[in-house]
Design a protein around this motif. Sequence first.
Motif, PDB file in Angstrom:
ATOM      1  N   PHE A   9       0.838  -1.199   0.000  1.00  0.00           N
ATOM      2  CA  PHE A   9       0.000   0.000   0.000  1.00  0.00           C
ATOM      3  C   PHE A   9       0.878   1.255   0.000  1.00  0.00           C
ATOM      4  N   GLU A  12       2.358   1.779  -3.428  1.00  0.00           N
ATOM      5  CA  GLU A  12       1.351   2.247  -4.391  1.00  0.00           C
ATOM      6  C   GLU A  12       0.956   3.703  -4.141  1.00  0.00           C
ATOM      7  N   GLN A  13       0.810   4.075  -2.881  1.00  0.00           N
ATOM      8  CA  GLN A  13       0.316   5.413  -2.526  1.00  0.00           C
ATOM      9  C   GLN A  13       1.434   6.389  -2.123  1.00  0.00           C
ATOM     10  N   LYS A  14       2.663   5.878  -2.077  1.00  0.00           N
ATOM     11  CA  LYS A  14       3.828   6.695  -1.664  1.00  0.00           C
ATOM     12  C   LYS A  14       3.601   7.346  -0.296  1.00  0.00           C
ATOM     13  N   THR A  15       3.171   6.519   0.655  1.00  0.00           N
ATOM     14  CA  THR A  15       2.859   7.040   1.989  1.00  0.00           C
ATOM     15  C   THR A  15       3.986   6.849   2.997  1.00  0.00           C
ATOM     16  N   ARG A  43      -1.759   1.761   8.117  1.00  0.00           N
ATOM     17  CA  ARG A  43      -3.017   2.521   8.020  1.00  0.00           C
ATOM     18  C   ARG A  43      -3.768   2.552   9.340  1.00  0.00           C
TER      19      ARG A  43
END
Length: 181
Positions: A9, A12-15, A43
């Motif tokens: 995740f 994919e989201q560059k978090t 998350r």
Amino acid sequence: QYVMREVRFAVEQKTFQMYYQPIIDCRENGFVSAESLIRLVGRDGTFISPNEFIPMAEESGLIDDISWIVLEKVCEFLGEHPALPIKTISVNMTGQQVLNPVFEERISENLERYHVAGERLRIEITERTVTENFDKVKQVMERLGEKGIRFYLDDFGTGYSNLSSMLSLPFEVIKFDQSLV
């Protein structure tokens, strides 16, 4: 598995979050540079240790994606803070990336996109990266050096190279592995 889902995740989201470990110059009596450190918070708010997610990323083939995200976030940070009184930030890159034909182009693209001078970027590579393809690494270092980008050798002493071969490369800093200290 929870950690792998969170790593995917975050890719994919560059978090991923970036932290910057200060590097103090005793001659200048101050904080002049930094090393980029990647952190992951799931998350659900759970901190996931790099000691846990980095080996998983390496095993699953996601480590290069993560390194490119780090490079982009560092360039973005430097671009957003041009007056910040730090000279450089270092980024760890994998051997596979350094030997990739698009390595130099991707670095240049990030510097240009965020309006960052090459002199502000440092690339950390491991001794193993150098020993895998000495001549190619030397060429890459020399070409990027023309743009002001300098290199750090990380974990020296973990491989089988000798000091004289490492010193023949244009490293700005050699970081010795803890086993040598």
